[in-house]
Structures are given as C-alpha cells and as structure tokens.
Motif scaffolding. Structure first.
Motif, mmCIF file in Angstrom:
data_model
loop_
_atom_site.group_PDB
_atom_site.id
_atom_site.type_symbol
_atom_site.label_atom_id
_atom_site.label_comp_id
_atom_site.label_asym_id
_atom_site.label_seq_id
_atom_site.Cartn_x
_atom_site.Cartn_y
_atom_site.Cartn_z
ATOM 1 N N PRO A 21 7.226 7.912 8.425
ATOM 2 C CA PRO A 21 6.296 7.446 7.394
ATOM 3 C C PRO A 21 6.566 5.983 7.044
ATOM 4 O O PRO A 21 7.693 5.507 7.132
ATOM 5 N N LEU A 22 5.504 5.283 6.637
ATOM 6 C CA LEU A 22 5.655 3.891 6.234
ATOM 7 C C LEU A 22 6.319 3.826 4.863
ATOM 8 O O LEU A 22 6.109 4.689 4.012
ATOM 9 N N THR A 23 7.089 2.766 4.658
ATOM 10 C CA THR A 23 7.685 2.541 3.343
ATOM 11 C C THR A 23 6.590 2.021 2.409
ATOM 12 O O THR A 23 5.488 1.670 2.851
ATOM 13 N N GLU A 24 6.904 1.934 1.120
ATOM 14 C CA GLU A 24 5.935 1.398 0.159
ATOM 15 C C GLU A 24 5.562 -0.036 0.508
ATOM 16 O O GLU A 24 4.388 -0.418 0.420
ATOM 17 N N ASP A 25 6.551 -0.827 0.901
ATOM 18 C CA ASP A 25 6.285 -2.223 1.273
ATOM 19 C C ASP A 25 5.395 -2.296 2.508
ATOM 20 O O ASP A 25 4.461 -3.105 2.566
ATOM 21 N N GLU A 26 5.676 -1.480 3.507
ATOM 22 C CA GLU A 26 4.863 -1.471 4.727
ATOM 23 C C GLU A 26 3.428 -1.037 4.431
ATOM 24 O O GLU A 26 2.481 -1.613 4.965
ATOM 25 N N THR A 27 3.282 -0.045 3.579
ATOM 26 C CA THR A 27 1.946 0.412 3.199
ATOM 27 C C THR A 27 1.192 -0.678 2.448
ATOM 28 O O THR A 27 0.008 -0.910 2.676
ATOM 29 N N ALA A 28 1.894 -1.392 1.567
ATOM 30 C CA ALA A 28 1.277 -2.486 0.810
ATOM 31 C C ALA A 28 0.834 -3.607 1.746
ATOM 32 O O ALA A 28 -0.255 -4.161 1.593
#
Length: 62
Positions: A21-28
């Motif tokens: 899963p993508l991290t919060e930063d990657e998703t942002a």
C-alpha cells in the motif's frame, strides 16, 4: 487461415494485489500529480491541439 480481429482490445492492466500500500505521503503526491494533470496539463494540451505547429512553437504560446 489467419483471422484478424475487427477491433483491437488491450489487456486489462491493474493492481494485482501484490503491491504494498502507498504511504500517506505517496498518496498525497499521487493525488497532487493527478490534480495537476487534470486541471493544468489537459486543458493546455487541448488548446495546443487546436493550434498550428508554428503557433505552438511561437513565443508566448502556452
């Protein structure tokens, strides 16, 4: 005998379930890039598509 299809169908490409899963930063970052492409690049691209090659390369062109 060789049979050709009337229409080209591309293979379905998507997540396989094996990705981490993508991290919060990657998703942002992904969301920001999608937003930029949709709201900035796409409209400019549509405008450039209507212009001649000379106008696209002219100074002041988008």
């Amino acid at each position: 005998m060789l049979k050709l299809k009337q229409e080209l169908t591309l293979p379905a490409v998507g997540l396989t379930g094996f990705e981490t899963p993508l991290t919060e930063d990657e998703t942002a970052i992904q969301d920001a890039v999608h937003h930029f492409a949709k709201n900035v690049l796409r409209p400019v691209g549509q405008e450039l598509d209507k212009m001649s090659a000379a106008d696209v390369c002219a100074p002041g062109s988008p």
